[in-house]
Design an enzyme around this catalytic site. Sequence first.
Site, short mmCIF file in Angstrom:
data_model
loop_
_atom_site.label_atom_id
_atom_site.label_comp_id
_atom_site.label_asym_id
_atom_site.label_seq_id
_atom_site.Cartn_x
_atom_site.Cartn_y
_atom_site.Cartn_z
N GLU A 155 41.23 44.53 31.63
CA GLU A 155 42.32 44.34 32.60
C GLU A 155 41.78 43.89 33.79
O GLU A 155 40.55 44.35 34.14
CB GLU A 155 43.10 45.68 32.65
CG GLU A 155 44.70 45.60 31.88
CD GLU A 155 45.65 44.82 32.43
OE1 GLU A 155 45.31 43.69 33.05
OE2 GLU A 155 46.86 45.03 32.33
N ASP A 166 48.14 48.92 38.13
CA ASP A 166 49.03 49.28 39.36
C ASP A 166 50.08 50.49 38.89
O ASP A 166 49.34 51.68 39.05
CB ASP A 166 49.59 47.88 39.89
CG ASP A 166 50.21 47.99 41.02
OD1 ASP A 166 50.41 48.98 41.57
OD2 ASP A 166 50.43 47.01 41.50
N PHE A 176 48.59 44.31 48.32
CA PHE A 176 48.55 43.11 47.60
C PHE A 176 47.44 42.37 47.33
O PHE A 176 46.82 41.88 48.43
CB PHE A 176 49.71 42.17 47.41
CG PHE A 176 49.94 41.48 46.22
CD1 PHE A 176 50.82 42.21 45.04
CD2 PHE A 176 49.69 40.22 45.99
CE1 PHE A 176 51.09 41.36 43.92
CE2 PHE A 176 49.82 39.50 44.91
CZ PHE A 176 50.70 40.17 43.76
N ARG A 218 43.93 32.37 41.83
CA ARG A 218 43.17 33.03 40.73
C ARG A 218 41.60 32.63 40.88
O ARG A 218 40.77 33.23 40.62
CB ARG A 218 43.76 32.47 39.37
CG ARG A 218 45.06 33.18 39.15
CD ARG A 218 45.29 32.95 37.57
NE ARG A 218 46.72 32.97 37.32
CZ ARG A 218 47.30 34.20 36.83
NH1 ARG A 218 46.44 35.41 36.97
NH2 ARG A 218 48.38 34.08 36.75
P1 IMP Z 1 51.35 47.45 36.48
O1 IMP Z 1 51.89 47.24 35.11
O2 IMP Z 1 52.12 47.54 37.79
O3 IMP Z 1 49.90 48.29 36.24
O4 IMP Z 1 50.62 45.81 36.76
C1 IMP Z 1 49.77 45.20 35.81
C2 IMP Z 1 49.58 43.74 36.45
O5 IMP Z 1 50.60 43.46 37.43
C3 IMP Z 1 48.24 43.36 36.33
O6 IMP Z 1 47.71 43.07 35.26
C4 IMP Z 1 48.36 42.34 37.57
O7 IMP Z 1 48.61 41.10 36.53
C5 IMP Z 1 49.53 42.38 38.16
N1 IMP Z 1 49.29 43.21 39.59
C6 IMP Z 1 49.35 44.46 39.94
N2 IMP Z 1 48.90 44.62 40.91
C7 IMP Z 1 48.41 43.28 41.64
C8 IMP Z 1 48.19 42.90 42.70
O8 IMP Z 1 47.91 43.53 43.95
N3 IMP Z 1 47.64 41.56 42.79
C9 IMP Z 1 47.80 40.80 41.72
N4 IMP Z 1 48.65 41.09 40.56
C10 IMP Z 1 48.98 42.42 40.64
#
Ligand code: IMP
Length: 188
Positions: A111, A115, A164, A177
């Site tokens: 991964e 987050d 972020f 990216r």
């Molecule tokens: P989660 O489900 O909230 O844990 O988020 C997972 C996905 O959200 C990651 O695989 C990222 O693609 C996206 N994501 C979460 N935080 C960020 C960030 O700070 N920047 C860019 N993408 C993020």
Amino acid sequence: MSAATKPLPKSVLISESCLQQRIRELGAQIFADYENQELVLLGVLRGSVLFFADLSRAIFSAQLENITREVQIRFEFVQLTSYHNNTQPSAVELIRSGSNYLKQRHILIVEDIVDTGQTLDFLCEHLWTLNPKTVKVCTLLDKPSKRRVPVPIDYIGFEVPDAFIVGYGLDYAQQYRNLPYIALLEST
Ligand code: IMP
């Protein structure tokens, strides 16, 4: 998105050399843990692609120093979505699921960032329905302050603050990216 409204990466949070050093360490650790076994690296598209590519090569580099031992690596990918062109989380959807090859295999999910934990929780539940031998998780970045769902993580590159983040595979509206480092996004 016009150039005037586009947020800019503000400052480097993790440099290219720090990323590469830590990825070498993770590769060596993963090699030692899966020595003489077959391992499916399961990349989570699209954010993990750069990390996935460097981590898989770091595992191979560890093997070069241990020529009597090996880890057989296979590449598989899944694609999920949880962010829709902004910085707020939404429901998780599976766009591309793993292949039948995952059955009775050791799987290491690769991964970009954990987050809230919702994406990983959703993915792990999906994977267990495919009857794998083991499922472990390697994330480049961990943002523990935002966690809503507790998820076990076996390998973590870096812990990051509640901000972020873009670069090295991570995007804002599909931008940034290809930065070779991790940066904070400028707030507007
Ligand atoms: P989660 O489900 O909230 O844990 O988020 C997972 C996905 O959200 C990651 O695989 C990222 O693609 C996206 N994501 C979460 N935080 C960020 C960030 O700070 N920047 C860019 N993408 C993020």
